[in-house]
Design an enzyme around this catalytic site. Structure first.
Site, PDB file in Angstrom:
ATOM      1  N   GLU A  44       9.500  -1.431  65.902  1.00 46.29           N
ATOM      2  CA  GLU A  44       9.672  -1.712  67.333  1.00 46.29           C
ATOM      3  C   GLU A  44      10.951  -1.100  67.889  1.00 46.29           C
ATOM      4  O   GLU A  44      10.959  -0.516  68.971  1.00 46.29           O
ATOM      5  CB  GLU A  44       9.665  -3.222  67.586  1.00 46.29           C
ATOM      6  CG  GLU A  44       8.290  -3.855  67.522  1.00 46.29           C
ATOM      7  CD  GLU A  44       7.803  -4.131  66.113  1.00 46.29           C
ATOM      8  OE1 GLU A  44       8.588  -3.918  65.156  1.00 46.29           O
ATOM      9  OE2 GLU A  44       6.651  -4.565  65.951  1.00 46.29           O
TER      10      GLU A  44
ATOM     11  N   HIS B 143       5.374 -16.792  66.389  1.00 49.13           N
ATOM     12  CA  HIS B 143       4.403 -15.969  67.098  1.00 49.13           C
ATOM     13  C   HIS B 143       3.915 -16.614  68.391  1.00 49.13           C
ATOM     14  O   HIS B 143       2.886 -16.218  68.924  1.00 49.13           O
ATOM     15  CB  HIS B 143       3.183 -15.699  66.206  1.00 49.13           C
ATOM     16  CG  HIS B 143       3.417 -14.646  65.166  1.00 49.13           C
ATOM     17  ND1 HIS B 143       4.437 -14.713  64.260  1.00 49.13           N
ATOM     18  CD2 HIS B 143       2.749 -13.488  64.894  1.00 49.13           C
ATOM     19  CE1 HIS B 143       4.390 -13.652  63.458  1.00 49.13           C
ATOM     20  NE2 HIS B 143       3.384 -12.888  63.830  1.00 49.13           N
TER      21      HIS B 143
HETATM   22  C1  LIG Z   1       7.828  -7.030  63.892  1.00 44.59           C
HETATM   23  C2  LIG Z   1       6.360  -7.126  63.884  1.00 44.59           C
HETATM   24  N1  LIG Z   1       5.640  -6.159  64.460  1.00 44.59           N
HETATM   25  C3  LIG Z   1       4.301  -6.211  64.440  1.00 44.59           C
HETATM   26  C4  LIG Z   1       3.677  -7.253  63.839  1.00 44.59           C
HETATM   27  C5  LIG Z   1       2.170  -7.312  63.838  1.00 44.59           C
HETATM   28  N2  LIG Z   1       1.658  -7.055  62.516  1.00 44.59           N
HETATM   29  C6  LIG Z   1       1.331  -8.050  61.710  1.00 44.59           C
HETATM   30  S1  LIG Z   1       0.813  -7.495  60.249  1.00 44.59           S
HETATM   31  C7  LIG Z   1       1.029  -5.913  60.695  1.00 44.59           C
HETATM   32  C8  LIG Z   1       0.696  -4.820  59.721  1.00 44.59           C
HETATM   33  C9  LIG Z   1       1.517  -4.872  58.495  1.00 44.59           C
HETATM   34  O1  LIG Z   1       1.011  -3.995  57.573  1.00 44.59           O
HETATM   35  P1  LIG Z   1       1.469  -3.990  56.096  1.00 44.59           P
HETATM   36  O2  LIG Z   1       2.940  -4.039  56.021  1.00 44.59           O
HETATM   37  O3  LIG Z   1       0.826  -2.840  55.436  1.00 44.59           O
HETATM   38  O4  LIG Z   1       0.942  -5.358  55.485  1.00 44.59           O
HETATM   39  P2  LIG Z   1      -0.546  -5.813  55.198  1.00 44.59           P
HETATM   40  O5  LIG Z   1      -1.021  -6.474  56.429  1.00 44.59           O
HETATM   41  O6  LIG Z   1      -1.335  -4.621  54.874  1.00 44.59           O
HETATM   42  O7  LIG Z   1      -0.452  -6.761  54.098  1.00 44.59           O
HETATM   43  C10 LIG Z   1       1.477  -5.828  61.960  1.00 44.59           C
HETATM   44  C11 LIG Z   1       1.735  -4.575  62.682  1.00 44.59           C
HETATM   45  C12 LIG Z   1       4.451  -8.258  63.265  1.00 44.59           C
HETATM   46  N3  LIG Z   1       3.889  -9.343  62.700  1.00 44.59           N
HETATM   47  N4  LIG Z   1       5.778  -8.178  63.283  1.00 44.59           N
END
Ligand SMILES: Cc1ncc(C[n+]2csc(CCOP(=O)(O)OP(=O)(O)O)c2C)c(N)n1
Ligand SMILES: [Mg+2]
Lengths: 463, 382, 352
Positions: free
Chosen positions: C74, C143
Site C-alpha cells: 500500500e 478489518h
Molecule cells: C495490508 C493489507 N493489504 C491487503 C490486504 C488484503 N489481503 C488479504 S490476504 C491478501 C493476499 C495475501 O497473499 P499471500 O501473502 O500470498 O497469502 P495467502 O493468502 O496466499 O495465504 C490480501 C491482498 C490485507 N489483509 N492487508
C-alpha cells in the site's frame, strides 16, 4: 444574610436588567448606598441599599435580567455564605493571584464567625477580582433562553420540565401562552399544548380542528423565522440584542396597536404666530430663562385645551373609562435604543417657562438614563414632535392606556390662502391619534380645533 | 533443495527421526530412519486439517461462521512439516490463514472451531474469529489479518529471546509465517533487515501457495524465487517442496537450528498450491479448469497417504480409520462450538486494557454519559 | 458465492435504479473513457476484478496499462500514484479497505496532503483514493474500522463519503476531476444498496451536504452507511408524527457547516449518528459546529450515537452491541424528544 432583590421601579416593569454594578463583592455597604444601576422598561434607575454589611455575593452579572423580587445580591457576613462564594465560583484563585504585592492574600474561605471587621474588608477590596461572578443559573436550553428573552419572559420564574429541571422551549411557550391569555379578551385563547385545550374536549376530530388555529399562527411565525434565518445564514444581518427599553417599547406598542382601535384626525396650523411668539418669549427671557421650544408651547397648549375637553384627558380601563382630573403630559423622547416618555405633571397649572424648564431637564435625564419612576409615570396624554427631525406629517401610536396622542410635524413654508389671496405661510401638521373606545370623531375634532386656534393665537396661552 | 547461499556452515545433524531434505516436486519414500508412528502422526494431522477445513467451508455456508475465512487446503504438508520443526518452547506468528497451524500446534479442535463460531470457548474468546487465533500456552502468538502485520512483532519476539539468552541448543526461537504475496509489503523488508543486523533467532517461513488472492507470484514479485529475497540482507534462504511434509520439516529444522544455535535468521520458502479460492467466498474463476485440475493432482494429502501405504507405514484400513477419526473429531469440534455460548454482551468492554480505564464515555451506542445526565447543565452551583 | 453482479454495459443516459457498486463502476469507466490520464491502481483490481468487484471488466476493456494490479504494498503504490499525479496523471487508487490505508498513511498524510502547500503551490496531486470502511461484517477488530476521521483531520486532503448511488456517481466524478488528493470513502454495507442515478454527466460538488429529507422537529446528521440508517429511521418517525430532517454530510472535508447549522437552528434538536467510535470523531466535530453555530436555537444538547469504544469484536452479538444501529438511534431520538416534551403532530391514519 439578607438578600437584595430586584426592586419594582416602574408601574409596567416586569423585569430589570443590571446595567452596571457600582459596588463590588467585598465592598462595605451602608444603608442608602447606590449598589447598581438598573435598566427597566422605562429608564435606568438606581438600586439603593436598604441593608448594611459587606457585599458578599453578586448574583446577577452586568447585563443579566431578572424579574421583580428575584435576588440580585447578598449582603452580610453570615457564616457559610463566604464559603459558598469562594468555592462555588471561579474567583477563589483569581482573588489570590490578584492580591497586591506585600498585602496578604485574603484568608481562604474559612467560615469566620461573624466578627465584623470594620476595616479589613475595605482593605481587601482592591484585591477582589473585577470580573462579575457567575450567577446561580437554572438549567435552561439555549433555545428556551432565546425565546424567553424575545418574548420578555423571565426564564428564572419558570419551572423546567426537561431533564434535571431544565427549562425547555415548551415551558417558555406555555408561559407565553399563559401571559397572552390574560389580556387577550378579543382573541381566543392559544392552545399551544393539548392540556391547555378546551376542557369540553368534544370529539377528537373537533379538538384537532381547534388545535389548527394556533398551528397556523405558528406557521406564519415559522415563515418569518425562515426568512430571518435565510438572511442570517447569508451573513446579511447583524444581531442587536434587545435592551429592556426596546423590548418593553415593542411589547407595549404591539399591545396598543392590537387592542386600541386607532383613528386619526389631522389639521394644519398656521405656525407663523407661534414661531413669532416663541422668538419674542425667548428674547425676553434672555439669559434668565430656558429656551422655550415649539414642543413646550404645544405641551402648554394641549394642557389648556385638555382642561377645556376633559373627555380627551382620559384612559381606557377595560370595563370603564377613566377621566383624569389632573393633566399630566408625556413628551416622547427618542433614545438610541428605544422611546421613552417622561411626564410633565400638572402641565395645565404650570407656566410656560416652568414647563420648558421641566421638559428640558426630563429630556436630559432621559438621555442619561436617569429618569425616576415618578418622572415616568402617570401620563394622561402624550405629545410626539418629529418636527425637529424634518417630518411633515405622521401618525403616532397611542401610549396605552391613554386615549390620545398628538403627532406634531415640522413648521414649513407653504402656499396658503390668506384673505382670499395666495400667500406663503408657515404651516405645521397636527395629527391626533384617538382610541375609538374612549372617544369619537366629534369630540376629537373639537379638541383639535381648539388646539389649532390656541396655537394660532399663542398669546392666549399666557393670559 | 535450492539454496541461494550454502547451507549453514555446520551442517545440522538432524535427530534420528529426521531424514534428508527433498527437492521440489520429488516424492521419495520415507527413509528407514523415520519412525512409523511419527509418520502416521503427520498423516493424522494432515487429515485432521483437511477435514477441519472442509467442514469449516460448510459451516461458513451454513452461516455458523462469519467474516473472512481462509483455509489451508492444499497446504497441509507445509503446515504439518513446519510445525514438526518447532519445539513447544518456540514461538509462532502467523498470517490469517491459520487454522491448520493451530491444530498442528496442538490446539483443541473444538476451541479452534469455537473461535470460528465466535463463541466464548474459542481460542481468542470469540473476539478474533478465523483470522485471529491465539494461544499463549501453545506459544501461538497470533494470526494476523493485516498483510505483513505479523512480521515486525515476530522480529521483536526474537529480539526478546536474544536479549534474554545466549545462542545455544536450548535457545528458544521464533517462526514467522507469511504468504508469497506478503513478501512485497514494506514490513517484510524492514523486518528481515532488522533480524539480520541484530542477529535474531527467527525463521521467516514463506508459504508460497503461488497466489496472493488472484495474483500469481510472478505478477507480484520482481524476484519470484522468493527465498532469494533474503539476499539483500544476507539471510540464507531455502526453497522446499511444500507438498512434502518431511522436506518441509527438515528444511525448517535446519534453519531453526541455526537460529537457535547462532541466533542467525533464516528464510524458508515452501512451495505448494492453494486448492481453493483465496477465502471460502472466492470462487477463484481467474484460474483455468486445467490449472485447477493440475492443482488437484498435486494435492499433498492423497500423495502422502499413498507414499505411506507404499512404504508400508500405513495400510488402507488404518488410513480409513484415521480418516474416520478425524471426521469424528471435527464433528465433535463443531458440536462443541455450536453448544458453546457467545460472549455475553455485558463483557463487551472486557479486556480492552490491561489496566482499569474508564474508557467509555458511553456504554452502548447513544448511551448518555455515566452520570445519567446528558450534559452538565448547572454552572456556578455550590 | 456467485459471480460479480456488476453489469458490463454501462452506457447510461437515462435515470435508472442501480446499485452503489454499479454506480461506482460505471463512473470509473466513464471517467476513463473521458480522460486518458485517468488510470486505476490497486490490489486485485484487474484479474481478480476487485475485492468488491467495483472494477469488474475494466481490465478487459482498458488493458493493463490503465488498470494496474499492484503487489501488496500500500505504501508503495499509493506513493507511486502521488508521483504520477505530480506529473499530471489522474490515478484512482483502490485500497482494499480503509484499514489497509494505515500502511500508506505516511504517503497520504505526509506527502499527498503536504506537497502543494509545502512546495509553494508549484505542484498539485490530483489523485483519488477509493476505499471502503465500515464494520458489521464480522471482520473483527482490524478489518472493521472507520478511519476517515484520520484523513478528515488533515488539511490538504479532501474526504468525501457518499451514501447513495447517485452521490457515489456525482462525487466520484468530482473527485476524479479535482486537482487535489481526495479520499473517497465507500462502505461495505452500501455496495448492494440501490438507488436512482441521474443519467449523463452528473456532478456533486465536493463540500456540499445534502438535506436528504426535510423535517422540522429534529435534525439527524450522518454520512455514508449511517446516513442510510438515519434516513430510514426518519421515514419511520414520520408515521409517528415526528418530522426529522436528515443531513447527509457527503463531504467530511471540506465540511458544509452552514447546512448543518441551518438545520439545527430550524429544529432546535440535533443528533449525530456515526459508525465510528465516539471520542474525537466526526460526531464530535458536528456537535461542536452546532454548538458554535446554532447554540441559541438548541432546546437540548446535541447527542451523538456512535460505536462503542472497543476494538470491534468478531462474535456477532458483541459486534451488534458495539455498532450503532436504527434501534440505538431511535432510542436517543426518543430521549431527545422527551427531554424537550415534544408532542407529535397527528398523523392522518391510514384507517381513516
Ligand atoms: C495490508 C493489507 N493489504 C491487503 C490486504 C488484503 N489481503 C488479504 S490476504 C491478501 C493476499 C495475501 O497473499 P499471500 O501473502 O500470498 O497469502 P495467502 O493468502 O496466499 O495465504 C490480501 C491482498 C490485507 N489483509 N492487508
Ligand atoms: Mg499466497
Amino acid at each position: 444574610m439578607p438578600e437584595i432583590f430586584m426592586p419594582r421601579l416602574s408601574d409596567t416593569m416586569e423585569e430589570g436588567t443590571i446595567s452596571r454594578w457600582l459596588k463590588r463583592e467585598g465592598d462595605q455597604i451602608r444603608r442608602g448606598d447606590v449598589l447598581a444601576e438598573i435598566e427597566t422598561d422605562k429608564a435606568v434607575m438606581e438600586l439603593e441599599a436598604y441593608e448594611e454589611g459587606p457585599l458578599t455575593r453578586i448574583l446577577v452579572p452586568e447585563g443579566g435580567a431578572v424579574p421583580i423580587g428575584a435576588p440580585v445580591a447578598v449582603v452580610g457576613t453570615g457564616a457559610g455564605t463566604e464559603t459558598g462564594t469562594s468555592t462555588g465560583t471561579s474567583t477563589g484563585a483569581g482573588a489570590e493571584a490578584g492580591a497586591e504585592p506585600g498585602q496578604p492574600a485574603r484568608p481562604p474561605a474559612t467560615p469566620e464567625p461573624a466578627t465584623p471587621e470594620p476595616t479589613a474588608p475595605e482593605q481587601a477590596a482592591p484585591a477582589q477580582p473585577s470580573e462579575p461572578v457567575s450567577p446561580i443559573r437554572l438549567p435552561s436550553s439555549p433555545l428556551s433562553r432565546r425565546l424567553a428573552s424575545r418574548h420578555g419572559i423571565d426564564i428564572t420564574t419558570l419551572t423546567g420540565s426537561g431533564p434535571g429541571g431544565r427549562v425547555i422551549r415548551a415551558d417558555v411557550e406555555e408561559a407565553i401562552a399563559r401571559r397572552d391569555e390574560r389580556p387577550a379578551t378579543t382573541r381566543t385563547a392559544r392552545t399551544a399544548r393539548p392540556e391547555a385545550a378546551s376542557p369540553a374536549e368534544p370529539t377528537p376530530r373537533a379538538s384537532r380542528a381547534e388545535e389548527k388555529t394556533p398551528e397556523r399562527a405558528e406557521t406564519v411565525r415559522e415563515g418569518e423565522e425562515r426568512e430571518i434565518e435565510k438572511a442570517e445564514k447569508a451573513g446579511d444581518v447583524e444581531e442587536v440584542p434587545l435592551t429592556a427599553v426596546r423590548r418593553i417599547t415593542a411589547r407595549r406598542l404591539i399591545q396598543s396597536v392590537q387592542q386600541a382601535p386607532h383613528f386619526y384626525l389631522t389639521t394644519m396650523v398656521d405656525a407663523e404666530p407661534l414661531l413669532a411668539f416663541r422668538a419674542e418669549v425667548n428674547t425676553r427671557l434672555g439669559e434668565r430663562g430656558p429656551r422655550v421650544t415649539v414642543t413646550d408651547l404645544i405641551v402648554k397648549a394641549c394642557a389648556i385645551e385638555l382642561r377645556e375637553h376633559p373627555e380627551v384627558n382620559a384612559s381606557w380601563a377595560d370595563t370603564r373609562i377613566l377621566r383624569h382630573r389632573r393633566v399630566h403630559i408625556g413628551i416622547a423622547v427618542a433614545l438610541d435604543d428605544g422611546l421613552i416618555v417622561p411626564v410633565v405633571h400638572d402641565a395645565d397649572v404650570r407656566t410656560l417657562t416652568e414647563i420648558a424648564r421641566e421638559a428640558h431637564a426630563l429630556a436630559d435625564k432621559a438621555r442619561a438614563g436617569r429618569l425616576t419612576l415618578d418622572e415616568l409615570g402617570g401620563g394622561t396624554f402624550t405629545v410626539s414632535n418629529l418636527g425637529p427631525f424634518g417630518i411633515d406629517h405622521f401618525t403616532a401610536v397611542i401610549n396605552p392606556p391613554q386615549a390620545a396622542i398628538l403627532a406634531v410635524g415640522a413648521a414649513q413654508p407653504q402656499p396658503v390662502v390668506r384673505d382670499g389671496e395666495l400667500a406663503v405661510g408657515t404651516m405645521m401638521a397636527l395629527t391626533l391619534s384617538i382610541d375609538h373606545r374612549v372617544l369619537d370623531g366629534a369630540t376629537g375634532a373639537a379638541f383639535l380645533t381648539g388646539l389649532k386656534e390656541l396655537l394660532q393665537q399663542p398669546l392666549r396661552m399666557v393670559v | 533443495m535450492v539454496a541461494n547461499t550454502p547451507g549453514p556452515a555446520s551442517s545440522p545433524e538432524p535427530g534420528p527421526a529426521h531424514g534428508a531434505r527433498s527437492d521440489v516436486g520429488a516424492v521419495r519414500p520415507p527413509g528407514a530412519s523415520e519412525d512409523a508412528e511419527v509418520l502416521r502422526g503427520y498423516y493424522r494431522q494432515m487429515a485432521l486439517i483437511r477435514a477441519f477445513e472442509l467442514r469449516s467451508a460448510e459451516m461458513y455456508a451454513r452461516a455458523k461462521i462469519g467474516g473472512y475465512c481462509h483455509l489451508n487446503l492444499g497446504e497441509e504438508a507445509t503446515v504439518v512439516g513446519l510445525m514438526a520443526a518447532l519445539r513447544p518452547s518456540d514461538y509462532l506468528f502467523a498470517g490469517y490463514r491459520v487454522h491448520g497451524y493451530a491444530l498442528a500446534r496442538g490446539a483443541e479442535p473444538g476451541r479452534v472451531m469455537a473461535e470460528l463460531f465466535g463463541r466464548v470457548t474459542g481460542m481468542s474468546g470469540g473476539r478474533g474469529g478465523s483470522m485471529h487465533l491465539f494461544d499463549a500456552g501453545l506459544r501461538l502468538l497470533g494470526g494476523y489479518g493485516i498483510v505483513g502485520g505479523q512480521l515486525p512483532p515476530a522480529t521483536g519476539a526474537a529480539l526478546a529471546i536474544a536479549y534474554r539468552g545466549a545462542p545455544g541448543p536450548d535457545s528458544e526461537a521464533v517462526m514467522c509465517l507469511l504468504g508469497d504475496g506478503t513478501t512485497n509489503i514494506g514490513a517484510f523488508h524492514e523486518a528481515l533487515n532488522l533480524a539480520a543486523v541484530w542477529r535474531l533467532p527467527i525463521v521467516y517461513a514463506i508459504v508460497n501457495n503461488q497466489l496472493g488472492m488472484g495474483t500469481p507470484v510472478e505478477a507480484a514479485s520482481g524476484e519470484p524465487e522468493l527465498f532469494r529475497r533474503g539476499c539483500s540482507y544476507r539471510i540464507p534462504g531455502e526453497r522446499v517442496d511444500g507438498n512434502d511434509v518431511l522436506a518441509v520439516r527438515d528444511a525448517a529444522l535446519a534453519l531453526m537450528e541455526s537460529a537457535r544455535e547462532e541466533h542467525r535468521p533464516g528464510l524458508l520458502e515452501a512451495v505448494s498450491y492453494r486448492i481453493r479460492g483465496h477465502s471460502v467466498v472466492d470462487p477463484a474463476r481467474y484460474r483455468s479448469a486445467e490449472e485447477t485440475q493440475r492443482v488437484r493432482d498435486l494435492d499433498p494429502l492423497p500423495a502422502f497417504r499413498a507414499r505411506l501405504i507404499e512404504g508400508g507405514v500405513l495400510d488402507q484400513e488404518t488410513a480409513a480409520r484415521i480418516d474416520d477419526e478425524t471426521e469424528r473429531t471435527v464433528t465433535a469440534a463443531i458440536e462443541f462450538a455450536d453448544t458453546s455460548p457467545p460472549p455475553p454482551v455485558d463483557t463487551l468492554f472486557d479486556g480492552v486494557y490491561a489496566t482499569p480505564v474508564p474508557n467509555v464515555f458511553t456504554g452502548l451506542p447513544g448511551d448518555p454519559p455515566p452520570d445519567g445526565q446528558t450534559t452538565v447543565t448547572t454552572l456556578g452551583e455550590s | 458465492m456467485g459471480r460479480t453482479t456488476v453489469g458490463r454495459t454501462a452506457e447510461q443516459t437515462a435515470e435508472q435504479a442501480v446499485t452503489y457498486r454499479q454506480a461506482l463502476h460505471d463512473t470509473l469507466r466513464a471517467e476513463m473513457l473521458r480522460d486518458e490520464d485517468v488510470l486505476l491502481l490497486g490490489e486485485e483490481i484487474g484479474v481478480f476484478e476487485g475485492s468488491y468487484k467495483i472494477t469488474a471488466g475494466l481490465l478487459d476493456e482498458f488493458g493493463p496499462r490503465r488498470v494496474r494490479d499492484t503487489p501488496i504494498c500500500e505504501e508503495g503504490f499509493v506513493g507511486a500514484a502521488i508521483g504520477a499525479a505530480m506529473l499530471g496523471l489522474r490515478p484512482v487508487v483502490e485500497i482494499m479497505t480503509i484499514n489497509f490505508s494505515l500502511l500508506a498513511i505516511d504517503q497520504i498524510v505526509n506527502h499527498a496532503a503536504k506537497m502543494r502547500a509545502m512546495f509553494g503551490g508549484q505542484v498539485s496531486v490530483p489523485m483519488v483514493i477509493r476505499t471502503p470502511g465500515g464494520g458489521g461484517q464480522q471482520l473483527a477488530a482490524t478489518h472493521s474500522q472507520n478511519l476517515e476521521v484520520f484523513y478528515a483531520h488533515v488539511p490538504g486532503l479532501k474526504v468525501v463519503a457518499p451514501s447513495t448511488p447517485a452521490d457515489a456517481k456525482g462525487l466520484l466524478a468530482s473527485a476524479v476531476r479535482d486537482d487535489d488528493p481526495v479520499l473517497f470513502l465507500e462502505n461495505l454495507a452500501l455496495y448492494n444498496t440501490k438507488g436512482v442515478v441521474p443519467g449523463g454527466d452528473h456532478i456533486v460538488r465536493i463540500g456540499t451536504a445534502a438535506v436528504a429529507k426535510e423535517g422540522s422537529d429534529l435534525t439527524l446528521v450522518a454520512y455514508s452507511r449511517a446516513a442510510v440508517i438515519a434516513h430510514d429511521v426518519a421515514r419511520r418517525l414520520e408515521d409517528e408524527g415526528v418530522s426529522a430532517e436528515v443531513i447527509d454530510l457527503r463531504s467530511l472535508r471540506p465540511l458544509d457547516r452552514a447546512t448543518v447549522c441551518a438545520s439545527a437552528r430550524k429544529t432546535g434538536r440535533a443528533i449525530v449518528l456515526e459508525d465510528d467510535w465516539l471520542s474525537y470523531g466526526i460526531g464530535a466535530e458536528i456537535a461542536a459546529t452546532i454548538a458554535e453555530g446554532a447554540f441559541d436555537y438548541l432546546d437540548a444538547p446535541v447527542r451523538r450515537v456512535a460505536a462503542a469504544e472497543v476494538p470491534l469484536p468478531y462474535a456477532k452479538p458483541l459486534e451488534l452491541a458495539a455498532l450503532p444501529d436504527a434501534a440505538a438511534l431511535t432510542r436517543v431520538i426518543r430521549e431527545v424528544l422527551e427531554a424537550t416534551r415534544f408532542v407529535p403532530r397527528r398523523v392522518p391514519s391510514s384507517q381513516g
